[in-house]
Design an enzyme around this catalytic site. Structure first.
Site, PDB file in Angstrom:
ATOM      1  N   SER A 157       0.875  -1.175   0.000  1.00 45.64           N
ATOM      2  CA  SER A 157       0.000   0.000   0.000  1.00 45.64           C
ATOM      3  C   SER A 157       0.907   1.217   0.000  1.00 45.64           C
ATOM      4  O   SER A 157       2.085   1.118   0.360  1.00 45.64           O
ATOM      5  CB  SER A 157      -0.841  -0.013   1.284  1.00 45.64           C
ATOM      6  OG  SER A 157      -1.483   1.232   1.489  1.00 45.64           O
ATOM      7  N   TYR A 187      -2.181  -1.448  10.358  1.00 48.05           N
ATOM      8  CA  TYR A 187      -2.128  -1.540   8.896  1.00 48.05           C
ATOM      9  C   TYR A 187      -0.790  -0.996   8.370  1.00 48.05           C
ATOM     10  O   TYR A 187      -0.132  -1.627   7.529  1.00 48.05           O
ATOM     11  CB  TYR A 187      -3.302  -0.747   8.319  1.00 48.05           C
ATOM     12  CG  TYR A 187      -3.529  -0.898   6.836  1.00 48.05           C
ATOM     13  CD1 TYR A 187      -4.312  -1.937   6.337  1.00 48.05           C
ATOM     14  CD2 TYR A 187      -2.987   0.005   5.918  1.00 48.05           C
ATOM     15  CE1 TYR A 187      -4.551  -2.075   4.982  1.00 48.05           C
ATOM     16  CE2 TYR A 187      -3.214  -0.121   4.566  1.00 48.05           C
ATOM     17  CZ  TYR A 187      -4.000  -1.156   4.098  1.00 48.05           C
ATOM     18  OH  TYR A 187      -4.229  -1.289   2.745  1.00 48.05           O
TER      19      TYR A 187
HETATM   20  P1  NAD Z   1     -11.542  -6.051  -0.124  1.00 47.52           P
HETATM   21  O1  NAD Z   1     -12.106  -5.818   1.248  1.00 47.52           O
HETATM   22  O2  NAD Z   1     -12.353  -5.674  -1.312  1.00 47.52           O
HETATM   23  O3  NAD Z   1     -11.111  -7.579  -0.272  1.00 47.52           O
HETATM   24  C1  NAD Z   1     -10.412  -8.242   0.751  1.00 47.52           C
HETATM   25  C2  NAD Z   1     -10.280  -9.690   0.405  1.00 47.52           C
HETATM   26  O4  NAD Z   1      -9.555 -10.315   1.471  1.00 47.52           O
HETATM   27  C3  NAD Z   1     -11.611 -10.431   0.274  1.00 47.52           C
HETATM   28  O5  NAD Z   1     -11.526 -11.339  -0.794  1.00 47.52           O
HETATM   29  C4  NAD Z   1     -11.723 -11.181   1.598  1.00 47.52           C
HETATM   30  O6  NAD Z   1     -12.464 -12.393   1.486  1.00 47.52           O
HETATM   31  C5  NAD Z   1     -10.258 -11.467   1.864  1.00 47.52           C
HETATM   32  N1  NAD Z   1      -9.985 -11.768   3.268  1.00 47.52           N
HETATM   33  C6  NAD Z   1     -10.252 -11.031   4.366  1.00 47.52           C
HETATM   34  N2  NAD Z   1      -9.892 -11.693   5.480  1.00 47.52           N
HETATM   35  C7  NAD Z   1      -9.362 -12.873   5.071  1.00 47.52           C
HETATM   36  C8  NAD Z   1      -8.830 -13.997   5.737  1.00 47.52           C
HETATM   37  N3  NAD Z   1      -8.754 -14.067   7.078  1.00 47.52           N
HETATM   38  N4  NAD Z   1      -8.400 -15.038   4.989  1.00 47.52           N
HETATM   39  C9  NAD Z   1      -8.496 -15.015   3.647  1.00 47.52           C
HETATM   40  N5  NAD Z   1      -8.989 -13.981   2.952  1.00 47.52           N
HETATM   41  C10 NAD Z   1      -9.425 -12.919   3.665  1.00 47.52           C
HETATM   42  O7  NAD Z   1     -10.130  -5.316  -0.109  1.00 47.52           O
HETATM   43  P2  NAD Z   1      -9.276  -4.565  -1.253  1.00 47.52           P
HETATM   44  O8  NAD Z   1      -9.488  -3.110  -1.091  1.00 47.52           O
HETATM   45  O9  NAD Z   1      -9.482  -5.179  -2.575  1.00 47.52           O
HETATM   46  O10 NAD Z   1      -7.805  -4.839  -0.718  1.00 47.52           O
HETATM   47  C11 NAD Z   1      -6.967  -5.852  -1.239  1.00 47.52           C
HETATM   48  C12 NAD Z   1      -5.546  -5.588  -0.788  1.00 47.52           C
HETATM   49  O11 NAD Z   1      -5.097  -4.344  -1.302  1.00 47.52           O
HETATM   50  C13 NAD Z   1      -5.385  -5.515   0.736  1.00 47.52           C
HETATM   51  O12 NAD Z   1      -4.170  -6.114   1.108  1.00 47.52           O
HETATM   52  C14 NAD Z   1      -5.335  -4.035   0.989  1.00 47.52           C
HETATM   53  O13 NAD Z   1      -4.658  -3.714   2.164  1.00 47.52           O
HETATM   54  C15 NAD Z   1      -4.603  -3.556  -0.257  1.00 47.52           C
HETATM   55  N6  NAD Z   1      -4.825  -2.139  -0.542  1.00 47.52           N
HETATM   56  C16 NAD Z   1      -6.089  -1.650  -0.726  1.00 47.52           C
HETATM   57  C17 NAD Z   1      -6.251  -0.306  -0.989  1.00 47.52           C
HETATM   58  C18 NAD Z   1      -7.604   0.304  -1.197  1.00 47.52           C
HETATM   59  O14 NAD Z   1      -7.697   1.535  -1.238  1.00 47.52           O
HETATM   60  N7  NAD Z   1      -8.660  -0.475  -1.379  1.00 47.52           N
HETATM   61  C19 NAD Z   1      -5.133   0.546  -1.035  1.00 47.52           C
HETATM   62  C20 NAD Z   1      -3.881   0.012  -0.833  1.00 47.52           C
HETATM   63  C21 NAD Z   1      -3.729  -1.333  -0.589  1.00 47.52           C
END
Ligand code: NAD
Length: 260
Positions: free
Chosen positions: A142, A155
């Site tokens: 991130s 985080y």
């Molecule tokens: P999201 O909430 O849409 O999806 C999260 C996914 O993680 C889901 O498929 C969920 O089932 C899975 N998950 C949660 N807990 C779990 C567990 N215990 N075991 C297995 N799977 C699990 O999230 P997103 O926004 O698509 O984020 C995906 C990644 O990208 C994350 O690592 C997040 O930190 C990172 N990220 C997101 C953003 C953002 O703005 N959305 C920015 C930077 C980084």
């Protein structure tokens, strides 16, 4: 481009992970989807990917907090498809609270899911990659793997840890045809971010509109959310031969946020 290769994408039932899984399937890779949703709920996605791209697709509900379930997921994928060539560590959760009020169980869960799971998947998948002399490990860190924001102690700690793990793994396997990189997105409007809007409003004592304008997009000079398709395209590039010399990198896709 990725015909015959197999990718595990953790946390791929939603958001960024799902788009990355779709992008890799489009290139011909077999896909192991993962997430906490019940298998029946994910089945339409599994069938959809199979029919659209003609690749093998499997769902594994391994909980990223549990090293034993992670090991079983990796060995199961190797058993089903013969190899795990691409590993995308994407599963992640968030919790927003001041550090002295941060719930201990949330801290533990964020460190386990957002950071330690990448260690466990990597240690399970690397022996096969080394044997075949080819591998791609992509860690979804991130912008918070590079800079901090208040109220996100777990985080930010986990994502900085992921960047450190990325560099270490890259150095260890650099001569074995395996690359390891971190993608560092800014704000992407996925369910993870939707949930943060009311929580951040409460923590900062401001409205949800102010959170979007003055907290999230204020950090992003482009003033727009990153689209998941931009991250899918980068993941595909990192899996290409053109990216063979890119390793140990932490690649911001953050609309200029970390250029500040
Ligand atoms: P999201 O909430 O849409 O999806 C999260 C996914 O993680 C889901 O498929 C969920 O089932 C899975 N998950 C949660 N807990 C779990 C567990 N215990 N075991 C297995 N799977 C699990 O999230 P997103 O926004 O698509 O984020 C995906 C990644 O990208 C994350 O690592 C997040 O930190 C990172 N990220 C997101 C953003 C953002 O703005 N959305 C920015 C930077 C980084």
């Amino acid at each position: 481009m990725l015909n015959g290769k197999t990718a595990i994408v953790t946390g791929s039932t939603s958001g960024i992970g799902l788009t990355i899984a779709e992008s890799l399937a489009e290139q011909g890779a077999n896909i192991v989807l993962n997430g906490i949703e019940p298998a029946a709920q994910v089945d339409p996605v599994v069938q959809g990917l199979k029919e659209k791209w003609g690749v093998g697709v499997q769902f594994d509900g391994a909980d990223m907090r549990d090293p034993a379930q992670i090991e079983t997921m990796v060995s199961g994928a190797e058993g089903e498809f013969g190899s795990v060539d691409i590993l995308v560590n994407n599963a992640g959760i968030q919790n927003v609270a001041p550090v002295d009020e941060f719930p201990v169980d949330k801290w533990d869960a964020i460190i386990a899911i957002n950071m330690s799971s990448a260690f466990h998947t990597t240690r399970a998948a690397l022996p096969g990659m080394k044997k075949r002399g080819w591998g791609r490990i992509i860690n979804l860190a991130s912008a918070h793997g590079l800079v901090a924001s208040p109220f996100k102690s777990a985080y930010v700690a986990a994502k900085h840890g992921v960047v450190g793990l990325t560099k270490t793994v890259a150095l260890e396997v650099a001569e074995q045809g395996i690359t390891c990189n971190a993608i560092c997105p800014g704000y992407v409007r996925t369910p993870l971010v939707e949930k943060q809007i009311p929580a951040t409003a409460e923590a900062r004592g401001i409205t949800e509109e102010e959170v979007i304008r003055d907290v999230m997009l204020a950090a992003q000079p482009t003033k727009r959310f990153v689209d998941t398709s931009e991250l899918g395209a980068l993941a595909v590039f990192l899996c290409s031969e053109a990216a063979s010399s890119m390793t140990g990198s932490a690649l911001p896709v953050d609309g200029g946020w970390t250029a500040h």
